[in-house]
Design a protein around this motif. Structure first.
Motif, PDB file in Angstrom:
ATOM      1  N   VAL A 724      26.135  37.831  12.069  1.00 26.66           N
ATOM      2  CA  VAL A 724      27.630  37.192  12.095  1.00 26.66           C
ATOM      3  C   VAL A 724      27.878  36.483  13.263  1.00 26.66           C
ATOM      4  O   VAL A 724      28.362  35.474  13.605  1.00 26.66           O
ATOM      5  CB  VAL A 724      28.681  37.716  11.316  1.00 26.66           C
ATOM      6  N   ARG A 725      27.877  37.194  14.398  1.00 26.30           N
ATOM      7  CA  ARG A 725      28.206  36.960  15.924  1.00 26.30           C
ATOM      8  C   ARG A 725      27.018  35.727  16.220  1.00 26.30           C
ATOM      9  O   ARG A 725      27.509  34.592  16.792  1.00 26.30           O
ATOM     10  CB  ARG A 725      28.096  38.065  16.698  1.00 26.30           C
ATOM     11  N   TYR A 726      25.847  35.775  16.026  1.00 20.01           N
ATOM     12  CA  TYR A 726      24.748  34.875  16.094  1.00 20.01           C
ATOM     13  C   TYR A 726      25.282  33.625  15.657  1.00 20.01           C
ATOM     14  O   TYR A 726      25.009  32.572  16.066  1.00 20.01           O
ATOM     15  CB  TYR A 726      23.434  35.618  15.737  1.00 20.01           C
ATOM     16  N   ALA A 727      25.528  33.799  13.921  1.00 21.33           N
ATOM     17  CA  ALA A 727      25.564  32.402  13.393  1.00 21.33           C
ATOM     18  C   ALA A 727      26.930  31.952  13.819  1.00 21.33           C
ATOM     19  O   ALA A 727      26.932  30.635  13.806  1.00 21.33           O
ATOM     20  CB  ALA A 727      25.953  33.031  11.902  1.00 21.33           C
ATOM     21  N   SER A 728      27.777  32.525  14.227  1.00 19.03           N
ATOM     22  CA  SER A 728      29.178  32.107  14.806  1.00 19.03           C
ATOM     23  C   SER A 728      28.985  31.170  16.060  1.00 19.03           C
ATOM     24  O   SER A 728      29.531  30.216  16.274  1.00 19.03           O
ATOM     25  CB  SER A 728      30.235  33.282  15.096  1.00 19.03           C
ATOM     26  N   CYS A 729      28.145  31.723  16.976  1.00 18.57           N
ATOM     27  CA  CYS A 729      27.632  30.880  17.998  1.00 18.57           C
ATOM     28  C   CYS A 729      26.933  29.532  17.641  1.00 18.57           C
ATOM     29  O   CYS A 729      27.277  28.567  18.286  1.00 18.57           O
ATOM     30  CB  CYS A 729      26.567  31.549  19.089  1.00 18.57           C
ATOM     31  N   MET A 730      26.061  29.686  16.683  1.00 21.68           N
ATOM     32  CA  MET A 730      25.369  28.467  16.406  1.00 21.68           C
ATOM     33  C   MET A 730      26.218  27.523  15.545  1.00 21.68           C
ATOM     34  O   MET A 730      26.101  26.373  15.875  1.00 21.68           O
ATOM     35  CB  MET A 730      24.178  28.785  15.340  1.00 21.68           C
ATOM     36  N   ALA A 731      27.131  27.976  15.060  1.00 25.32           N
ATOM     37  CA  ALA A 731      28.093  27.045  14.204  1.00 25.32           C
ATOM     38  C   ALA A 731      29.141  26.313  15.201  1.00 25.32           C
ATOM     39  O   ALA A 731      29.065  25.147  15.071  1.00 25.32           O
ATOM     40  CB  ALA A 731      29.088  27.943  13.289  1.00 25.32           C
ATOM     41  N   VAL A 732      29.515  26.871  16.179  1.00 27.51           N
ATOM     42  CA  VAL A 732      30.214  26.378  17.282  1.00 27.51           C
ATOM     43  C   VAL A 732      29.460  25.198  17.982  1.00 27.51           C
ATOM     44  O   VAL A 732      29.703  24.381  18.254  1.00 27.51           O
ATOM     45  CB  VAL A 732      30.951  27.358  18.015  1.00 27.51           C
ATOM     46  N   GLY A 733      28.125  25.624  18.088  1.00 26.68           N
ATOM     47  CA  GLY A 733      27.201  24.880  18.895  1.00 26.68           C
ATOM     48  C   GLY A 733      26.861  23.702  18.065  1.00 26.68           C
ATOM     49  O   GLY A 733      26.969  22.331  18.769  1.00 26.68           O
ATOM     50  N   GLU A 743      36.918  24.531  25.751  1.00 28.58           N
ATOM     51  CA  GLU A 743      37.334  25.522  24.847  1.00 28.58           C
ATOM     52  C   GLU A 743      36.322  26.269  24.120  1.00 28.58           C
ATOM     53  O   GLU A 743      36.328  27.677  23.843  1.00 28.58           O
ATOM     54  CB  GLU A 743      38.460  25.555  24.112  1.00 28.58           C
ATOM     55  N   SER A 744      35.633  25.610  23.614  1.00 25.09           N
ATOM     56  CA  SER A 744      34.373  25.975  22.902  1.00 25.09           C
ATOM     57  C   SER A 744      33.329  26.989  23.996  1.00 25.09           C
ATOM     58  O   SER A 744      32.839  27.905  23.482  1.00 25.09           O
ATOM     59  CB  SER A 744      33.467  24.801  22.189  1.00 25.09           C
ATOM     60  N   VAL A 745      33.105  26.347  25.185  1.00 20.26           N
ATOM     61  CA  VAL A 745      32.207  26.848  26.038  1.00 20.26           C
ATOM     62  C   VAL A 745      32.880  28.419  26.234  1.00 20.26           C
ATOM     63  O   VAL A 745      32.205  29.266  26.218  1.00 20.26           O
ATOM     64  CB  VAL A 745      32.199  26.181  27.313  1.00 20.26           C
ATOM     65  N   SER A 746      34.123  28.284  26.596  1.00 25.49           N
ATOM     66  CA  SER A 746      34.722  29.643  26.914  1.00 25.49           C
ATOM     67  C   SER A 746      34.614  30.814  25.728  1.00 25.49           C
ATOM     68  O   SER A 746      34.600  31.917  26.023  1.00 25.49           O
ATOM     69  CB  SER A 746      36.275  29.537  27.425  1.00 25.49           C
ATOM     70  N   LEU A 747      34.733  30.219  24.370  1.00 27.71           N
ATOM     71  CA  LEU A 747      34.550  30.958  23.506  1.00 27.71           C
ATOM     72  C   LEU A 747      33.525  31.793  23.298  1.00 27.71           C
ATOM     73  O   LEU A 747      33.136  32.934  22.968  1.00 27.71           O
ATOM     74  CB  LEU A 747      34.777  30.248  22.135  1.00 27.71           C
ATOM     75  N   LEU A 748      32.175  30.886  23.607  1.00 23.71           N
ATOM     76  CA  LEU A 748      30.738  31.601  23.491  1.00 23.71           C
ATOM     77  C   LEU A 748      30.563  32.156  24.851  1.00 23.71           C
ATOM     78  O   LEU A 748      29.604  33.066  24.851  1.00 23.71           O
ATOM     79  CB  LEU A 748      30.033  30.374  23.380  1.00 23.71           C
ATOM     80  N   GLU A 749      31.374  32.187  25.894  1.00 24.75           N
ATOM     81  CA  GLU A 749      30.949  32.929  27.140  1.00 24.75           C
ATOM     82  C   GLU A 749      30.659  34.382  27.072  1.00 24.75           C
ATOM     83  O   GLU A 749      29.899  34.976  27.452  1.00 24.75           O
ATOM     84  CB  GLU A 749      31.994  32.455  28.264  1.00 24.75           C
TER      85      GLU A 749
END
Length: 930
Positions: A724-733, A743-749
């Motif tokens: 789920v964490r992997y998918a969340s990263c891909m969804a934001v990307g 903000e999105s970059v800081s979310l994935l950092e």
């Protein structure tokens, strides 16, 4: 002494207790007096009156009392509920209170009236939508359970009075010329008749103000794309809008209103998937003045930009064409008829050579591959690809011994293809053939296929480029192709896939060359069943070259390959079937397939579903599941039955396909129903893959409002489940690709240092997508440190293979297409680009099958502004003014090669040795001590 009743209200009331006590009196005059005065003070003393709400409601419902008394009691109670922030209850009683106490028209600026009108509109919309939906589906059932309390409250509202309030609001909108507000309510309530009434009212009341009418129609068109969630209602509404636009378009030509109507009308018919009216509009413009003709050609470019080549071909087929006359050597036109059936031969015969040149140019844009040529020329001439990136990548892999790792080597080759996608620059591979030859088996297949990504759109030289790798064909026409063996065939299969990528990556590629390539690959598809590798490449190649064609012959050929029960070839066949039938909705109750083919395709889709349940090969099941997902692209509620069937299946792979079917069916719609189902699946399904697919699918549904995706997945990023964490990263990307959003970059950092390696991979890929086409100044220069981080991860021997994979792919994605491409799911006109959406979904399958990495080529969109004159030549001194600093759009700084400095021998070493071996000297003498 008693105070006369008429003078009691002269003094200000500090408390309502006396008036409330009078409500207990039996005398109706006293009650009426108390209620009348309570109505005057209720806005200040409502906290006291609230205690007597049961008494007030009892009076309001007492039929023995006169009507004015009951209405006043209802009005007082309504005001109290308003202050208690219970708008539905306040509205219920306000409707009982009569027009004197709830004046919608004259008291419009009152906060009380505004609040209750809003509640009335909301209740009206809910009732009308429930009526329109009829029997609710499973997704709506879930929502219904959540909204039970609200529904119970709204059931008590008088429907007739509610409708009267809303209709008064419509009248108010007409009087104020606020047609947009009225249309918003009509669209939300799904009232076709009301939409027609509003547009008719606007047209009749403002016949002399074409600008206002056109702006209203433009709003109606935009609202139908963004607000309306029902496909059937949208079609009805667009039909009404199209009717009004057609009247404006039929007005005298050459005016600004006429041209604006042409643009809007084209969009309208394109949304309705009607090709004939669009070709009539383009023909009319091309026959007009020079300015009209230029607009007609621009509309052709816009049609191609939407990515639906099948629709573009249908428009091109219905344009009049000039053909040579057999008898006199002159020219004649192919007969065509306008939408109303009037023969256009008269117009055709009067066309001059100059006008026919315009039609030739239009066909060149639509089906001649002109847009693909422009993109190829731009990417080739303006490529800023940094060769040193690949040199350093190759060096890092070899230094750490990772060069022997076929997975990372395969990724490096794919990354190289991303860096040079569409630029035709493959010099690095040619200069390092020994390094390329390390690829073996499926890595060899993938490496050969990467040539297709690099040369995407280079259709004229495709066969020449791939000739060394293509499987042998028959020497003469009609001759049989050499027998195919079951061993090997990796380079041959990869080359057929590459040929498909060259022709299928750009929606505007030439239809004739694409058909030629398709026939060539089909020939190998029929003859290669013995070799699953060649069959795999041929199936994917056919899917790409026949993308969206719906050709029944091709479908049957792919079905035959599927039934060989070869796992690898079967997976490709399933996906290729989906590509050929993409967006057709084949097998659904409502579909866009020709009536003659509908029954056969219905049987084929049913067979595929049965085969998916019978076969033992997971790869075949996945291929069929993804194929069904592609077929349902853009189908919205028409696909609900198929999606529900797949969602309820016991096989997790079919449920996995259902998530992507939902993503593609509702792509860009922002459908709350789809989002609710996906979020529910993301937290409840027992399969990690299904949960992962559900989260990624959110990005597709919400790509038109991308800022919502990071907000939705913020909590999912903290999930205990790594998938789920992997998918969340891909969804934001995917949602925020190319924005550089801090903000999105800081979310994935924080995910970049996650304890699970593939989560780190997802964070790297997601961040790289966000940073696409961003200068070095982006995000306070943090992009520069991200690039450095990528190179350090690749060279770090302690990092796992999966994390390195993410870093290598990210290196290619962040600078894709010579730093001139980005991932774009939407076209400039607000349409979803079919090729981009399908390409991204297939690219995401690299999680299961690495050759799918090359499908990113379909989603990469060149970002350019090209100016052409009427002859399709570049005008001299063409400039675009930009008031931003050049650094905001500057290419990232190229890497500099580190020069190794030779160490020189330092002379001081000799001096130190001399000192060390010199005789010891006394530091102190006796005299120093006195």
């Amino acid at each position: 002494t008693s105070v006369p009743l008429s003078h009691a209200s002269a003094t200000p009331v500090a408390t309502a207790s006396g008036l409330l006590a009078m409500l207990k009196e039996t005398d109706p005059i006293l009650r009426s007096y108390a209620l009348t005065n309570l109505l005057k003070v209720v806005d200040t003393l409502w906290h006291e009156v609230a205690e007597s709400l049961p008494d007030l409601e009892e009076i309001a419902e007492d039929l023995d009392l006169d009507l004015p008394t009951r209405q006043t009691a209802a009005a007082v109670a309504s005001r109290v509920f308003f202050h208690l922030e219970e708008p539905v209850q306040a509205l219920r009683l306000a409707l009982e209170g009569g027009e004197e106490n709830f004046d919608v028209v004259n008291d419009r600026k009152s906060a009380y009236v505004e609040c209750l009108v809003a509640a009335a509109i909301e209740a009206y919309i809910k009732k009308k939508r429930a009526l329109a939906d009829g029997v609710v589906g499973d997704g709506d059932e879930e929502k219904k359970k959540m909204d039970d309390d609200d529904d119970e409250e709204e059931e008590g509202l008088d429907a007739e009075k509610l409708q009267k309030v809303v209709h008064l609001m419509f009248e108010r909108c007409y009087a104020d010329s606020e047609y947009g507000h009225a249309l918003g309510v009509a669209f939300e309530a799904r009232e076709t008749d009301k939409v027609r009434e509003i547009l008719d009212q606007c047209a009749s009341s403002h016949a002399d103000n074409a600008t206002l009418v056109q702006e209203t129609l433009r709003y109606a068109l935009d609202a139908s794309m963004t607000l309306v969630t029902s496909k059937s209602f949208r079609s009805d509404a667009l039909g009404i809008v199209a009717g009004h636009l057609q009247k404006m378009f039929d007005a005298p030509t050459g005016t600004a209103a006429h041209r604006s109507a042409a643009v809007l009308l084209c969009r309208c018919h394109q949304l309705l998937a009607q090709a004939k009216p669009v070709s009539d509009i383009v023909s009319s413009l091309l026959d007009g003045s020079e300015d009209d003709a230029l607009l007609g050609l621009q509309l052709c470019f816009d049609l191609v930009d939407s990515g639906d080549q099948n629709y573009v071909n249908a428009v091109a087929d219905k344009l009049p064409k000039k053909v040579a006359s057999s008898s006199l050597g002159g020219v004649e036109s192919v007969p065509t008829s306008s939408e109303n059936g009037v023969d256009q031969n008269t117009t055709a015969s009067s066309r001059t050579d100059e006008v026919w040149v315009r039609f030739d140019n239009a066909l060149r844009v639509l089906t001649g591959g002109f847009t693909s040529e422009l993109a190829l020329s731009f990417l080739y001439k303006n490529s800023d690809s940094d060769r040193l990136i690949m040199e350093n990548l190759k060096k890092s892999l070899e230094e750490r011994g990772s060069g022997r790792n076929s997975v990372l080597h395969n990724n490096a080759v794919a990354s190289h293809s991303y860096l040079n996608a569409g630029t035709t620059n493959d010099s690095f591979l040619r200069d390092h053939l020994d390094w390329m030859k390390k690829a073996s088996n499926w890595a060899k297949f993938s490496a050969t296929a990467s040539m297709g990504v690099i040369h995407a759109g280079h259709t004229t030289e495709a066969m020449t480029l791939l000739e060394p790798y293509l499987p042998p064909s028959s020497d003469s026409e009609g001759g049989e192709a050499p027998a195919v063996t079951s061993a090997g065939g990796y380079a041959e299969g990869g080359s057929l896939f590459a040929l498909g990528l060259i022709h299928g990556s750009r929606a505007g590629s030439s239809t004739a060359t694409r058909l030629e390539a398709s026939n060539f690959i089909r020939n190998h598809l029929r003859n290669s069943h013995a070799n699953e590798v060649i069959s795999h490449g041929a199936a994917l190649g056919v899917g790409l070259t026949a993308f969206g064609s719906g050709d029944l012959e091709i479908v049957n050929e792919l079905k035959e390959l599927l039934y060989t029960d070869s796992a690898v070839a079967g997976e490709a066949a399933g996906m290729a079937l989906g590509m050929v039938l993409v967006g057709s909705g084949a097998g659904n109750t409502k579909s866009s397939v020709p009536p003659g083919d509908a029954e056969e395709l219905l049987e084929i889709m049913a067979e595929l579903k049965n085969y998916a349940r019978e076969t033992q090969h997971e790869k075949i099941i996945r291929g069929i599941a993804m194929g069904i997902a592609l077929v349902n692209y853009g189908q919205e509620e028409n696909a609900d039955a198929v999606i529900e069937e797949m969602r309820a299946d016991r096989d997790p792979i079919l449920r996995y396909g259902a998530q992507y079917a939902l993503a593609l069916a509702y792509c860009g719609t922002g459908s709350n129903k789809a989002i609710r189902i996906l979020l529910h699946t993301a937290v409840s399904d027992v399969s990690d893959d299904v949960r992962m697919a559900a989260v990624i699918s959110l990005a597709f549904v919400l790509y038109k409002t991308p800022e919502r995706v990071p907000q939705l997945v913020k909590l999912l990023l903290e999930s205990f489940n790594p998938h789920v964490r992997y998918a969340s990263c891909m969804a934001v990307g995917i949602a925020m690709a190319g924005t550089g959003d801090p903000e999105s970059v800081s979310l994935l950092e924080p995910m970049l240092t996650d304890m699970t390696d593939f989560v780190r991979q997802g964070a790297l890929l997601g961040t790289a997508m966000i940073y696409m086409q961003q200068p070095d100044l982006c995000n306070s220069k943090k992009i520069k440190s991200f690039r450095e981080r990528l190179s350090s991860i690749i060279g770090d021997k302690h990092q796992s293979t999966l994390t390195k994979m993410g870093a290598i792919m990210s290196t290619g994605i962040i600078d894709a297409g010579g730093r001139n491409c980005s991932i774009a799911l939407g076209s400039r006109n607000g349409f979803t680009k079919m090729t981009s959406a399908v390409g991204l979904v297939l690219w995401l399958q690299h999680w299961h099958w690495f050759p799918m990495m090359h499908m990113l080529s379909l989603a990469l969109t060149p970002t350019y502004a090209i100016g052409l004159n009427k002859d399709f030549k570049y005008p001299k001194n063409f400039e675009i003014q930009c008031n931003s600093k050049p650094s905001a759009f500057a290419y990232p700084k190229r890497l500099e090669e580190k020069k190794e400095e030779k160490k020189k021998r330092v002379e001081t070493v000799t001096l130190f040795l001399l000192f060390f071996f010199s005789p010891p000297v006394a530091l102190h003498t006796q005299s120093d001590w006195g």
